[in-house]
Every structure is written in structure tokens, then in C-alpha cells.
Scaffold this motif. Structure first.
Motif, PDB file in Angstrom:
ATOM      1  N   VAL A   7      24.806  38.641  45.217  1.00 31.75           N
ATOM      2  CA  VAL A   7      26.250  38.491  45.385  1.00 31.75           C
ATOM      3  C   VAL A   7      26.737  37.209  44.716  1.00 31.75           C
ATOM      4  CG1 VAL A   7      28.111  38.104  47.049  1.00 31.75           C
ATOM      5  CG2 VAL A   7      26.378  39.859  47.487  1.00 31.75           C
ATOM      6  N   GLU A  11      29.425  36.956  41.675  1.00 30.76           N
ATOM      7  CA  GLU A  11      30.648  36.200  41.937  1.00 30.76           C
ATOM      8  C   GLU A  11      30.867  35.161  40.846  1.00 30.76           C
ATOM      9  OE1 GLU A  11      31.075  36.370  46.831  1.00 30.76           O
ATOM     10  OE2 GLU A  11      30.058  34.671  45.881  1.00 30.76           O
ATOM     11  N   GLU A  14      31.910  36.900  37.634  1.00 26.51           N
ATOM     12  CA  GLU A  14      33.303  37.332  37.749  1.00 26.51           C
ATOM     13  C   GLU A  14      34.264  36.158  37.588  1.00 26.51           C
ATOM     14  OE1 GLU A  14      35.503  40.503  40.553  1.00 26.51           O
ATOM     15  OE2 GLU A  14      34.739  38.759  41.638  1.00 26.51           O
ATOM     16  N   HIS A 131      35.468  54.571  33.028  1.00 25.16           N
ATOM     17  CA  HIS A 131      35.508  53.697  34.200  1.00 25.16           C
ATOM     18  C   HIS A 131      34.678  54.225  35.369  1.00 25.16           C
ATOM     19  CE1 HIS A 131      38.576  51.726  31.865  1.00 25.16           C
ATOM     20  NE2 HIS A 131      39.311  52.815  31.871  1.00 25.16           N
ATOM     21  N   ASN A 133      31.166  54.026  37.656  1.00 26.75           N
ATOM     22  CA  ASN A 133      30.220  52.998  38.094  1.00 26.75           C
ATOM     23  C   ASN A 133      28.787  53.373  37.746  1.00 26.75           C
ATOM     24  OD1 ASN A 133      32.119  51.240  39.113  1.00 26.75           O
ATOM     25  ND2 ASN A 133      31.968  51.988  41.209  1.00 26.75           N
ATOM     26  N   PRO A 168      26.206  45.111  44.329  1.00 29.09           N
ATOM     27  CA  PRO A 168      27.258  45.597  45.222  1.00 29.09           C
ATOM     28  C   PRO A 168      28.273  46.439  44.454  1.00 29.09           C
ATOM     29  CG  PRO A 168      26.805  43.284  45.658  1.00 29.09           C
ATOM     30  CD  PRO A 168      26.042  43.643  44.417  1.00 29.09           C
ATOM     31  N   PRO A 169      28.754  47.526  45.044  1.00 28.03           N
ATOM     32  CA  PRO A 169      29.677  48.431  44.360  1.00 28.03           C
ATOM     33  C   PRO A 169      30.891  47.748  43.739  1.00 28.03           C
ATOM     34  CG  PRO A 169      28.935  49.411  46.412  1.00 28.03           C
ATOM     35  CD  PRO A 169      28.398  48.014  46.397  1.00 28.03           C
ATOM     36  N   LYS A 170      31.390  46.699  44.395  1.00 24.45           N
ATOM     37  CA  LYS A 170      32.598  46.057  43.873  1.00 24.45           C
ATOM     38  C   LYS A 170      32.377  45.374  42.531  1.00 24.45           C
ATOM     39  CE  LYS A 170      32.083  41.672  46.431  1.00 24.45           C
ATOM     40  NZ  LYS A 170      32.776  40.743  47.361  1.00 24.45           N
ATOM     41  N   PHE A 171      31.106  45.144  42.161  1.00 25.22           N
ATOM     42  CA  PHE A 171      30.803  44.506  40.882  1.00 25.22           C
ATOM     43  C   PHE A 171      30.311  45.494  39.830  1.00 25.22           C
ATOM     44  CE2 PHE A 171      29.764  40.960  43.948  1.00 25.22           C
ATOM     45  CZ  PHE A 171      30.856  40.174  43.631  1.00 25.22           C
ATOM     46  N   MET A 173      31.493  48.053  38.157  1.00 28.70           N
ATOM     47  CA  MET A 173      32.282  48.435  36.995  1.00 28.70           C
ATOM     48  C   MET A 173      32.083  47.484  35.819  1.00 28.70           C
ATOM     49  SD  MET A 173      34.250  50.673  35.713  1.00 28.70           S
ATOM     50  CE  MET A 173      34.568  51.564  37.239  1.00 28.70           C
ATOM     51  N   ASN A 174      31.945  46.200  36.115  1.00 28.60           N
ATOM     52  CA  ASN A 174      31.818  45.192  35.063  1.00 28.60           C
ATOM     53  C   ASN A 174      30.407  44.657  34.882  1.00 28.60           C
ATOM     54  OD1 ASN A 174      34.600  45.169  34.365  1.00 28.60           O
ATOM     55  ND2 ASN A 174      35.049  43.849  36.120  1.00 28.60           N
TER      56      ASN A 174
END
Length: 213
Positions: A7, A11, A14, A131, A133, A168-171, A173-174
Motif C-alpha cells: 500500500v 501510495e 500515486e 480501462h 483492471n 489493492p484494487p484502487k491502484f 488501473m494505474n
């Protein structure tokens, strides 16, 4: 690598680069697909130089088919394996017209059925154009995943599956772009730059350059 460190790693990626982009130049899913096929064993810079001249002339399946293999090759002759890639791109374009109404499919099965399209190419297109994942693993991402301890694996498929599990899924895409760019410019194959690495303290590579910060 423990989840907390994963994580922290993403972070930081990002924060440093909130909106990472492919370095391949494209304006449509079809242009991206052609560029990614050309990029195998070639640099993005060399591909961009070729497509900069090609796309104003032909950037649709119809136009590429009309060019034909012999017409396409002069535009991409500076690219490694250009005769084979030219044949694949023309045939791929024919199949898009025959089976997909000239549109690039947005699913892995149909993409991987196209000439010149393997799993990595399909994943790049699915992630960057549609787009989704998914994780495309190239040599840079394979190296970074193994070297840092993020997702060790003996082959690209093993690394891909582990990355999908640990990121983690929230990351997601990028994540492909962050890892690729990190491997291309910082965590290089030989001249890796630990002293300028923003995740050096998280990295589990045992042979980091001394005094890395």
C-alpha cells in the motif's frame, strides 16, 4: 512483501505521478493496438517515430488493409521484426473488419485470437484503451516485481497473477504504468538508481546500492 508495504509503495507512486500514461502515442484503441504490436522488442520512442508518419496516412483497419503489407513496411522498416509485424497488422486489420465491424474487441479471448497479439499485448489494450483492471507484465515489470519482492515469480504469467493478488484494487488501473515507468527509468536492469528511488526503504532487494535513500 507484506500488504502494508505494498500500500505504501503504490501510495508513493500515486503521489509522484497521479495520472500515469502510456508513452506510446495513440488516439484510438486501434492506434494503440497497432503501436503495441510494433513495440515488441522495440522502444516506445522508435514506435512513436514510425506511427507519427504512418497514422496520418493510415490509422484505421480499412486504410491499413488498403495499404497492404508491402505498402505498410516502408513506414515501419526501422522497427525490429518489421516484415512479420507488418503481415500481422494487415491480417489483424482484415479480421477486425471481417469479424468485429472494424472495432477493436474489449475482451481477452477475441484480442488474443488476432495475429501478433499475445497475452501481454491484450492486457495493455484492455487496461489502457478500455480501462479494465488487468496487469500487463513486460520485462520492466517482471524485473521490478521480482527485485523489490512485490510479486516474485519464475515467469511473466506467475508474476501477473501475483500482482493481481497483492495490489489493492484502487491502484490496479494505474499499476501497470507506474511499475513500467519505474523499471524503465529508475529500477533499470543494470544501472539501477537506488539513491533516487522513492520506494528504496520498502524494497526488499538484498543488493541495493549502499547509502540508498
Amino acid at each position: 512483501m507484506i500488504p502494508e508495504k505494498v500500500v505504501q509503495m503504490f501510495e508513493r507512486f500515486e503521489k509522484a505521478n497521479p495520472d500515469p500514461r502510456s508513452e506510446l502515442q495513440f488516439k484510438s484503441p486501434y492506434e494503440l493496438l497497432v503501436a503495441v504490436i510494433l513495440s515488441a522488442q522495440a522502444t516506445d520512442i522508435s514506435v512513436n517515430k514510425a506511427t507519427e508518419k504512418l497514422y496520418p496516412v493510415a490509422n484505421t483497419p480499412e486504410a491499413i488493409v488498403q495499404l497492404g503489407t508491402e505498402g505498410l513496411m516502408p513506414y515501419v522498416k526501422t522497427i525490429n521484426l518489421y516484415p512479420t509485424k507488418s503481415r500481422n497488422i494487415v491480417r489483424m486489420s482484415e479480421i477486425l473488419l471481417e469479424k468485429h465491424h472494424g472495432k477493436v474487441p474489449d475482451n481477452r479471448e477475441d484480442l488474443e485470437a488476432l495475429p501478433g497479439v499475445g497475452r501481454k499485448t491484450a492486457n495493455v489494450v484492455l487496461n489502457t484503451a478500455f480501462h479494465q483492471n488487468v496487469m500487463a507484465v513486460d520485462t520492466h515489470i517482471f524485473r521490478v516485481s521480482n527485485r523489490t519482492g512485490l510479486a516474485p515469480g519464475k515467469n511473466v504469467l506467475e508474476v501477473e497473477k501475483r500482482l493481481v493478488e497483492v495490489i489493492p484494487p484502487k491502484f490496479m488501473m494505474n499499476a501497470h504504468h507506474w511499475l513500467l515507468l519505474h523499471g524503465r527509468y529508475v529500477c533499470k536492469a543494470k544501472a539501477f538508481q537506488c539513491s533516487g528511488c522513492l520506494i528504496s526503504d520498502l524494497c526488499e532487494y538484498p543488493d541495493k546500492i549502499p547509502n540508498a535513500g
